[in-house]
Design a protein around this motif. Structure first.
Motif, PDB file in Angstrom:
ATOM      1  N   ALA A   1      -2.465  51.359  -3.194  1.00 41.37           N
ATOM      2  CA  ALA A   1      -3.382  51.875  -4.211  1.00 41.37           C
ATOM      3  C   ALA A   1      -4.716  51.156  -4.126  1.00 41.37           C
ATOM      4  O   ALA A   1      -4.820  50.077  -3.545  1.00 41.37           O
ATOM      5  N   GLU A   2      -5.710  51.760  -4.718  1.00 42.63           N
ATOM      6  CA  GLU A   2      -7.004  51.106  -4.867  1.00 42.63           C
ATOM      7  C   GLU A   2      -6.861  49.964  -5.866  1.00 42.63           C
ATOM      8  O   GLU A   2      -5.939  49.945  -6.676  1.00 42.63           O
ATOM      9  N   LYS A   3      -7.795  49.036  -5.829  1.00 42.53           N
ATOM     10  CA  LYS A   3      -7.745  47.867  -6.713  1.00 42.53           C
ATOM     11  C   LYS A   3      -8.071  48.273  -8.150  1.00 42.53           C
ATOM     12  O   LYS A   3      -9.186  48.668  -8.469  1.00 42.53           O
ATOM     13  N   SER A   4      -7.059  48.202  -9.020  1.00 45.74           N
ATOM     14  CA  SER A   4      -7.254  48.534 -10.428  1.00 45.74           C
ATOM     15  C   SER A   4      -6.023  48.094 -11.213  1.00 45.74           C
ATOM     16  O   SER A   4      -4.891  48.374 -10.816  1.00 45.74           O
ATOM     17  N   TRP A   5      -6.238  47.402 -12.326  1.00 50.70           N
ATOM     18  CA  TRP A   5      -5.109  46.974 -13.149  1.00 50.70           C
ATOM     19  C   TRP A   5      -4.381  48.164 -13.753  1.00 50.70           C
ATOM     20  O   TRP A   5      -3.168  48.136 -13.934  1.00 50.70           O
ATOM     21  N   SER A   6      -5.095  49.229 -14.065  1.00 52.00           N
ATOM     22  CA  SER A   6      -4.432  50.406 -14.635  1.00 52.00           C
ATOM     23  C   SER A   6      -3.471  51.027 -13.619  1.00 52.00           C
ATOM     24  O   SER A   6      -2.407  51.518 -13.987  1.00 52.00           O
ATOM     25  N   LYS A   7      -3.819  50.975 -12.347  1.00 47.65           N
ATOM     26  CA  LYS A   7      -2.922  51.508 -11.312  1.00 47.65           C
ATOM     27  C   LYS A   7      -1.698  50.613 -11.133  1.00 47.65           C
ATOM     28  O   LYS A   7      -0.593  51.098 -10.896  1.00 47.65           O
ATOM     29  N   ILE A   8      -1.888  49.311 -11.281  1.00 43.57           N
ATOM     30  CA  ILE A   8      -0.757  48.386 -11.203  1.00 43.57           C
ATOM     31  C   ILE A   8       0.210  48.651 -12.360  1.00 43.57           C
ATOM     32  O   ILE A   8       1.426  48.705 -12.179  1.00 43.57           O
ATOM     33  N   ARG A   9      -0.337  48.830 -13.553  1.00 42.45           N
ATOM     34  CA  ARG A   9       0.517  49.139 -14.710  1.00 42.45           C
ATOM     35  C   ARG A   9       1.230  50.473 -14.521  1.00 42.45           C
ATOM     36  O   ARG A   9       2.397  50.623 -14.880  1.00 42.45           O
ATOM     37  N   SER A  10       0.545  51.442 -13.931  1.00 42.11           N
ATOM     38  CA  SER A  10       1.156  52.741 -13.664  1.00 42.11           C
ATOM     39  C   SER A  10       2.299  52.610 -12.659  1.00 42.11           C
ATOM     40  O   SER A  10       3.351  53.230 -12.823  1.00 42.11           O
ATOM     41  N   LEU A  11       2.098  51.803 -11.629  1.00 42.38           N
ATOM     42  CA  LEU A  11       3.165  51.569 -10.649  1.00 42.38           C
ATOM     43  C   LEU A  11       4.382  50.936 -11.308  1.00 42.38           C
ATOM     44  O   LEU A  11       5.515  51.345 -11.069  1.00 42.38           O
ATOM     45  N   ARG A  12       4.141  49.936 -12.137  1.00 41.38           N
ATOM     46  CA  ARG A  12       5.255  49.273 -12.824  1.00 41.38           C
ATOM     47  C   ARG A  12       5.992  50.261 -13.733  1.00 41.38           C
ATOM     48  O   ARG A  12       7.220  50.272 -13.782  1.00 41.38           O
ATOM     49  N   ALA A  13       5.250  51.099 -14.435  1.00 43.03           N
ATOM     50  CA  ALA A  13       5.883  52.103 -15.296  1.00 43.03           C
ATOM     51  C   ALA A  13       6.723  53.068 -14.471  1.00 43.03           C
ATOM     52  O   ALA A  13       7.830  53.441 -14.875  1.00 43.03           O
ATOM     53  N   ASN A  14       6.227  53.464 -13.304  1.00 44.98           N
ATOM     54  CA  ASN A  14       7.000  54.342 -12.420  1.00 44.98           C
ATOM     55  C   ASN A  14       8.283  53.671 -11.954  1.00 44.98           C
ATOM     56  O   ASN A  14       9.339  54.302 -11.885  1.00 44.98           O
ATOM     57  N   LEU A  15       8.203  52.391 -11.633  1.00 50.34           N
ATOM     58  CA  LEU A  15       9.395  51.676 -11.175  1.00 50.34           C
ATOM     59  C   LEU A  15      10.415  51.509 -12.301  1.00 50.34           C
ATOM     60  O   LEU A  15      11.620  51.634 -12.082  1.00 50.34           O
ATOM     61  N   ILE A  16       9.948  51.253 -13.505  1.00 48.29           N
ATOM     62  CA  ILE A  16      10.858  51.142 -14.650  1.00 48.29           C
ATOM     63  C   ILE A  16      11.490  52.497 -14.952  1.00 48.29           C
ATOM     64  O   ILE A  16      12.687  52.591 -15.241  1.00 48.29           O
ATOM     65  N   LEU A  17      10.711  53.555 -14.854  1.00 48.10           N
ATOM     66  CA  LEU A  17      11.245  54.903 -15.045  1.00 48.10           C
ATOM     67  C   LEU A  17      12.295  55.222 -13.978  1.00 48.10           C
ATOM     68  O   LEU A  17      13.334  55.818 -14.271  1.00 48.10           O
ATOM     69  N   PHE A  18      12.048  54.799 -12.750  1.00 54.07           N
ATOM     70  CA  PHE A  18      13.022  54.956 -11.670  1.00 54.07           C
ATOM     71  C   PHE A  18      14.340  54.272 -12.034  1.00 54.07           C
ATOM     72  O   PHE A  18      15.422  54.836 -11.840  1.00 54.07           O
ATOM     73  N   GLU A  19      14.250  53.053 -12.571  1.00 51.57           N
ATOM     74  CA  GLU A  19      15.453  52.327 -12.984  1.00 51.57           C
ATOM     75  C   GLU A  19      16.236  53.105 -14.036  1.00 51.57           C
ATOM     76  O   GLU A  19      17.460  53.217 -13.957  1.00 51.57           O
ATOM     77  N   ILE A  20      15.528  53.645 -15.008  1.00 45.97           N
ATOM     78  CA  ILE A  20      16.181  54.368 -16.106  1.00 45.97           C
ATOM     79  C   ILE A  20      16.840  55.647 -15.606  1.00 45.97           C
ATOM     80  O   ILE A  20      17.990  55.942 -15.942  1.00 45.97           O
ATOM     81  N   ILE A  21      16.130  56.399 -14.779  1.00 49.97           N
ATOM     82  CA  ILE A  21      16.644  57.691 -14.319  1.00 49.97           C
ATOM     83  C   ILE A  21      17.839  57.534 -13.390  1.00 49.97           C
ATOM     84  O   ILE A  21      18.857  58.213 -13.544  1.00 49.97           O
ATOM     85  N   PHE A  22      17.730  56.637 -12.419  1.00 50.79           N
ATOM     86  CA  PHE A  22      18.755  56.544 -11.383  1.00 50.79           C
ATOM     87  C   PHE A  22      19.784  55.447 -11.621  1.00 50.79           C
ATOM     88  O   PHE A  22      20.762  55.347 -10.886  1.00 50.79           O
ATOM     89  N   GLY A  23      19.572  54.615 -12.616  1.00 50.39           N
ATOM     90  CA  GLY A  23      20.534  53.558 -12.907  1.00 50.39           C
ATOM     91  C   GLY A  23      20.535  52.442 -11.881  1.00 50.39           C
ATOM     92  O   GLY A  23      21.469  51.651 -11.824  1.00 50.39           O
ATOM     93  N   LEU A  24      19.504  52.367 -11.073  1.00 50.32           N
ATOM     94  CA  LEU A  24      19.369  51.300 -10.083  1.00 50.32           C
ATOM     95  C   LEU A  24      18.394  50.260 -10.620  1.00 50.32           C
ATOM     96  O   LEU A  24      17.650  50.518 -11.556  1.00 50.32           O
ATOM     97  N   LYS A  25      18.399  49.101 -10.033  1.00 55.84           N
ATOM     98  CA  LYS A  25      17.510  48.031 -10.479  1.00 55.84           C
ATOM     99  C   LYS A  25      16.462  47.730  -9.416  1.00 55.84           C
ATOM    100  O   LYS A  25      16.763  47.693  -8.227  1.00 55.84           O
ATOM    101  N   VAL A  26      15.246  47.528  -9.862  1.00 56.30           N
ATOM    102  CA  VAL A  26      14.175  47.052  -8.997  1.00 56.30           C
ATOM    103  C   VAL A  26      14.083  45.553  -9.227  1.00 56.30           C
ATOM    104  O   VAL A  26      13.912  45.102 -10.357  1.00 56.30           O
ATOM    105  N   ASN A  27      14.213  44.781  -8.169  1.00 55.84           N
ATOM    106  CA  ASN A  27      14.156  43.332  -8.291  1.00 55.84           C
ATOM    107  C   ASN A  27      12.694  42.894  -8.244  1.00 55.84           C
ATOM    108  O   ASN A  27      12.120  42.697  -7.181  1.00 55.84           O
ATOM    109  N   PHE A  28      12.090  42.742  -9.417  1.00 53.93           N
ATOM    110  CA  PHE A  28      10.683  42.363  -9.492  1.00 53.93           C
ATOM    111  C   PHE A  28      10.460  40.930  -9.015  1.00 53.93           C
ATOM    112  O   PHE A  28       9.348  40.573  -8.642  1.00 53.93           O
ATOM    113  N   HIS A  29      11.513  40.109  -9.012  1.00 59.93           N
ATOM    114  CA  HIS A  29      11.377  38.730  -8.534  1.00 59.93           C
ATOM    115  C   HIS A  29      11.228  38.684  -7.012  1.00 59.93           C
ATOM    116  O   HIS A  29      10.665  37.737  -6.481  1.00 59.93           O
ATOM    117  N   LYS A  30      11.729  39.685  -6.323  1.00 60.13           N
ATOM    118  CA  LYS A  30      11.574  39.754  -4.871  1.00 60.13           C
ATOM    119  C   LYS A  30      10.375  40.604  -4.467  1.00 60.13           C
ATOM    120  O   LYS A  30      10.051  40.703  -3.296  1.00 60.13           O
TER     121      LYS A  30
END
Length: 77
Positions: A37-66
């Motif tokens: 993505a282009e450099k923008s905090w709003s895009k970073i927040r959007s990416l994180r929201a997409n990853l959290i939504l992925f976790e909720i929908i598919f029941g899988l975990k994204v390891n943010f520590h890795k």
């Protein structure tokens, strides 16, 4: 989900060329996904929201520590 976010202009990928509208938002390999993505905090927040939504929908975990956030061709402050 990333494509839907891109269509809604919530998240846009990295523009490949100034002459083209072509953008790359993600590359997937066997065990690695690169999100671009282009450099923008709003895009970073959007990416994180997409990853959290992925976790909720598919029941899988994204390891943010890795996960890593890496900047390329960005001036340091």
């Amino acid at each position: 989900m990333l494509n839907a976010s891109a269509r809604a202009a919530i998240f846009t990928g990295y523009g490949v060329s100034a002459d083209s509208d072509f953008q790359v938002s993600h590359l997937q390999f066997s065990n690695v996904t690169l999100l671009l993505a282009e450099k923008s905090w709003s895009k970073i927040r959007s990416l994180r929201a997409n990853l959290i939504l992925f976790e909720i929908i598919f029941g899988l975990k994204v390891n943010f520590h890795k996960s890593m956030l890496v900047s390329i061709n960005v001036e340091e402050y």
